[in-house]
Design a protein around this motif. Structure first.
Motif, mmCIF file in Angstrom:
data_model
loop_
_atom_site.group_PDB
_atom_site.id
_atom_site.type_symbol
_atom_site.label_atom_id
_atom_site.label_comp_id
_atom_site.label_asym_id
_atom_site.label_seq_id
_atom_site.Cartn_x
_atom_site.Cartn_y
_atom_site.Cartn_z
ATOM 1 N N ARG A 102 -49.256 31.725 -28.726
ATOM 2 C CA ARG A 102 -47.784 31.804 -28.727
ATOM 3 C C ARG A 102 -47.167 31.560 -29.862
ATOM 4 O O ARG A 102 -47.482 30.927 -30.745
ATOM 5 C CB ARG A 102 -47.497 30.657 -27.788
ATOM 6 C CG ARG A 102 -47.787 30.959 -26.346
ATOM 7 C CD ARG A 102 -47.358 29.695 -25.313
ATOM 8 N NE ARG A 102 -47.903 29.608 -23.874
ATOM 9 C CZ ARG A 102 -47.253 30.000 -23.079
ATOM 10 N NH1 ARG A 102 -45.960 30.627 -23.202
ATOM 11 N NH2 ARG A 102 -47.874 29.934 -21.873
ATOM 12 N N THR A 103 -46.042 32.533 -29.953
ATOM 13 C CA THR A 103 -45.107 32.478 -31.311
ATOM 14 C C THR A 103 -43.711 32.693 -30.834
ATOM 15 O O THR A 103 -43.457 32.823 -29.514
ATOM 16 C CB THR A 103 -45.515 33.328 -32.319
ATOM 17 O OG1 THR A 103 -45.299 34.813 -31.553
ATOM 18 C CG2 THR A 103 -46.809 33.461 -32.836
ATOM 19 N N LEU A 127 -51.011 37.691 -38.374
ATOM 20 C CA LEU A 127 -50.811 36.804 -37.190
ATOM 21 C C LEU A 127 -51.488 37.322 -35.864
ATOM 22 O O LEU A 127 -51.963 36.790 -35.170
ATOM 23 C CB LEU A 127 -49.289 36.780 -36.810
ATOM 24 C CG LEU A 127 -48.486 36.165 -37.895
ATOM 25 C CD1 LEU A 127 -46.935 36.241 -37.320
ATOM 26 C CD2 LEU A 127 -48.729 34.723 -37.663
ATOM 27 N N SER A 128 -51.955 38.840 -35.880
ATOM 28 C CA SER A 128 -52.661 39.379 -34.981
ATOM 29 C C SER A 128 -54.128 39.099 -34.852
ATOM 30 O O SER A 128 -54.770 39.137 -36.011
ATOM 31 C CB SER A 128 -52.235 40.788 -34.948
ATOM 32 O OG SER A 128 -53.329 41.626 -34.330
ATOM 33 N N VAL A 176 -46.868 40.313 -34.193
ATOM 34 C CA VAL A 176 -46.560 39.551 -32.824
ATOM 35 C C VAL A 176 -45.815 40.560 -32.121
ATOM 36 O O VAL A 176 -45.098 41.434 -32.593
ATOM 37 C CB VAL A 176 -45.716 38.178 -32.960
ATOM 38 C CG1 VAL A 176 -46.341 37.233 -33.676
ATOM 39 C CG2 VAL A 176 -44.281 38.527 -33.476
ATOM 40 N N GLU A 188 -43.418 36.031 -26.114
ATOM 41 C CA GLU A 188 -43.815 36.485 -27.190
ATOM 42 C C GLU A 188 -45.194 36.049 -27.646
ATOM 43 O O GLU A 188 -45.551 34.697 -27.562
ATOM 44 C CB GLU A 188 -42.893 36.139 -28.316
ATOM 45 C CG GLU A 188 -43.456 36.459 -29.835
ATOM 46 C CD GLU A 188 -42.373 35.898 -30.763
ATOM 47 O OE1 GLU A 188 -41.141 35.724 -30.326
ATOM 48 O OE2 GLU A 188 -42.969 35.766 -31.960
ATOM 49 N N LEU A 189 -46.057 36.752 -27.997
ATOM 50 C CA LEU A 189 -47.579 36.348 -28.450
ATOM 51 C C LEU A 189 -47.858 37.029 -29.591
ATOM 52 O O LEU A 189 -47.611 38.059 -29.856
ATOM 53 C CB LEU A 189 -48.510 36.632 -27.536
ATOM 54 C CG LEU A 189 -48.167 36.164 -25.884
ATOM 55 C CD1 LEU A 189 -49.329 36.698 -24.922
ATOM 56 C CD2 LEU A 189 -48.353 34.343 -26.007
ATOM 57 N N ALA A 190 -48.821 36.550 -30.380
ATOM 58 C CA ALA A 190 -49.671 37.410 -31.597
ATOM 59 C C ALA A 190 -50.497 38.484 -30.983
ATOM 60 O O ALA A 190 -50.824 38.301 -29.724
ATOM 61 C CB ALA A 190 -50.554 36.308 -32.077
#
Ligand code: FMN
Ligand code: SF4
Ligand code: FES
Lengths: 163, 456
Positions: B4-5, B234-235, B245, B261-263
């Motif tokens: 999670r971001t 980040l991915s 993300v 929001e997620l990577a």
């Protein structure tokens, strides 16, 4: 009688014209302004837009008939759009539609006899995560329950100002 | 992998999170655009953007930086334009709207960076008309940014004018297709254009134009803020050039539909069970549409076959497609498309034939009508599935669905044709038994259901 924009909308039009290199580009925004004022796009509105933007009436008519949100005929005071597309349907959209039809006593596409409400179905309105949902005039109503729908329609029918 | 971001969503749910004050407090408030415009050249901006491996968030997954690099290197007699696609019409897609409503300043700051990168002084954000709150929030953000001097003749004191305008659609899904959108901005019917010429050569008003999805643009401040390579990393699919993300939506038969929001790189199972709380009534998943209704449906029983160690899918060989990270190339590898990353979950007990019918109604309604295979084909598909559901279909009708859908593929001006045919073919192939059961009278309209829990 010829059509004219209200002074406030006329100012808005002038601002909009400044955004684009051509006058034709103001066709959609001007039609929105006219419909806001008139409720639908009448022949006199088409003539007006054609004249204001130096485009043919056939061009304006072509645009009006392409987009679903321009009303080609007079409609009710309030517009109710229930989303029917799959994600909403998975969460009960067909029940919402049936309930609205029963409550308003009309079928989708029709207007109540008192002219207050036009009921229509819509295709996905980008609220699939909060479905079932409906749009009433400019407002979204999401995560609809039977009770909520009753409240919303009740307000529309009793008080023409609400919506 | 689930990570999670909150780079795009930090202002979500905060009081007046859409105002400049919140954007300054939580997300740096235009410092990134300031740095790009005042310390970088246009060329450096595009080179940096490429490192983000930001695959277009509108559905096709084309890398944003590469797209920017297609614009003419010098601005000639014709001005350049940025068109931001906020039509969000793809059924099952509900993410761009959250950005416009809850973090509109990221959209505006992204426009400034993108305009600079492609040499444009004007950006049009095309928002479907129905999204009145989104438009109001964008307009509000534009006004605030202009008042600060971030927009206008000399943003941040730099001699590079930028204006951002909101342009309303008027109800037409096809205007989400980029060339239809250009016609719509020009004040015409939203009919797609033949390509080439591509928008970078002759776009809106005949001028070089870049069209990007709203989320692609809104992610630019984040990417440039941390450095585009760091953003890409980040991915969990950075190695497949699928970076950063992004927003994921889950809708349909889940307990907690949402946008998060997620990577880049969660799996369908992670989205359904860890993010959206599982399936209504703890039912099994019948199938899921991975990224908007135009992306072919997947069933959890389907497994990955990638024995070749060089295949990007090899690590998932033998696993369920629901355990493969969602990425542009991984989804292509399992026979579907990533699309918009908004997943529609369909639980066991739902009638897949009714799903097909519902979707074909959509495509028939939205075809612009220019190409015969699309106009007639989508109408045929809806009609014949309707006939089958009503109990009047034959086996020949089931076969004809295949033929008609195949006949659309590759024979149309725009990708709407494939967007109709591919999901239809997938549903027809993967639920052939159910279609045939209708023909044999073992299923009927009376028992057909789209909901698994009663509407309350
Ligand atoms: C029928 C059709 C509908 C589309 N609808 C949308 C849409 O609603 N929003 C969007 O961003 N892209 C949509 N697209 C994709 C756009 O044509 C275009 O590829 C995209 O806006 C490019 O942005 P990106 O590269 O940042 O993803 C659609 C494409 C087709 C063929
Ligand atoms: S494929 Fe369909 S939507 Fe696209 S241009 Fe042809 S008729 Fe129009
Ligand atoms: S399906 Fe109803 S809002 Fe998307």
């Amino acid at each position: 009688m010829t059509f004219a924009l209200s002074p406030e909308r006329e100012r808005k039009l002038q601002e909009i014209l400044g955004r684009y290199p051509t006058k034709m580009a103001a066709t959609l925004p001007l039609l929105h302004l006219c419909q806001e004022q008139e409720g639908h796009v009448s022949d006199r509105v088409i003539a007006y837009v054609s004249e204001r933007l130096d485009v043919s009436a056939a061009h304006v008519k072509g645009v009006v008939t392409f987009y679903t949100l321009y009303n080609q005929h007079p409609v009710g005071k309030h517009q109710v759009w229930v989303c029917r597309t799959l994600p909403c349907a998975l969460r009960g959209a067909y029940d919402v539609i049936g309930h609205c039809e029963k409550r308003l006593g009309i079928k989708c596409g029709e207007t109540t006899a008192d002219g207050k409400v036009t009921l229509r179905t819509a295709e996905c309105l980008a609220s699939c995560g909060t479905g079932p949902m409906m749009q009433v005039d400019r407002e979204y109503h999401e995560n609809l329950t039977r009770e909520r729908v009753d409240q919303i329609l009740g307000k529309l029918l009793e008080n023409p100002k609400v919506g | 992998m689930l990570k999670r971001t909150d780079y795009l969503t930090r202002t979500y749910g905060k009081p007046e999170g859409w105002k400049l004050a919140a954007y300054e407090r939580d997300l740096g408030g235009y410092q990134v655009a300031r740095r790009v415009l005042t310390t970088m050249t246009r060329e450096q901006t595009v080179d940096e953007a490429k490192k983000a491996n930001l695959r277009g968030r509108g559905g096709a997954g084309f890398p944003m930086g590469v797209k920017w690099s297609f614009m003419p290197k010098t601005v000639g007699a014709k001005p350049h334009y940025l068109v931001v696609n906020a039509d969000e019409g793809e059924p099952g897609t509900h993410k761009d709207r959250t950005l416009m409503e809850r973090n509109p300043h990221a959209c505006v700051e992204g426009c400034i960076i993108a305009c600079y990168g492609i040499g444009a002084h004007v950006a049009y954000i095309y928002v479907r008309d129905e999204l009145h709150l989104s438009k109001a929030r964008l307009e509000g953000a534009i006004q605030e940014a202009r008042a600060q001097g971030y927009l206008g003749k000399t943003p941040f004191g730099k001699d590079f004018a930028v204006e951002v305008y909101v342009h309303s659609g008027a109800g037409a899904y096809i205007c989400g297709e980029e060339t239809a959108m250009l016609n719509s901005i020009e004040g015409r019917r939203g009919e797609p254009r033949m390509k080439p010429p591509f928008p970078a050569v002759a776009g809106v008003f005949g001028c070089p134009t870049t069209v990007n999805n709203l989320e692609s643009i809104a992610a630019a401040p984040t990417a440039f803020g941390m450095g585009c390579e760091a953003f890409s990393k980040l991915s969990s699919l950075h190695h497949l050039n699928d970076g950063g993300v992004r927003l994921y939506g889950v809708n349909g038969h889940v307990k907690k539909p949402c946008v998060v929001e997620l990577a880049v790189g969660p799996t369908l199972n992670e989205l359904i069970f860890e993010i959206a709380g599982g399936v209504q009534g703890d039912r099994k998943v019948l199938c899921a549409i991975p990224g908007g209704s135009s992306t072919p449906v997947l069933r959890p029983e389907e497994t990955v076959s990638a024995p070749d160690p060089k295949s990007p899918l090899h690590p998932y060989d033998g696993k369920s497609v629901f355990d493969v990270p969602l990425g542009v190339d991984t989804m292509r590898g399992v026979g579907t498309m990533l699309g918009t990353c908004c997943v529609t979950v369909i639980a066991e007990g739902t009638d897949p034939v009714a799903c097909l019918h519902n979707l074909m109604h959509f495509y028939r309604h939205e075809s612009c009508g220019q190409c015969t295979p699309c106009r007639e084909g989508s109408a045929w598909l809806e009609r014949v599935v309707g006939k089958i559901i009503e109990g009047h279909g034959s086996m020949a009708d089931v076969d004809s669905l295949h033929d008609v859908a195949n006949g659309i593929m590759g024979n149309t001006i725009c990708a709407f044709g494939e967007g109709t045919a591919m999901p239809a073919l997938a549903l027809i192939q993967k639920f052939r038994k159910e279609l045939e059961a209708y023909v044999r009278g073992e299923r009927s309209l009376a028992t057909s259901k789209l909901t698994v829990e009663p509407w309350r």
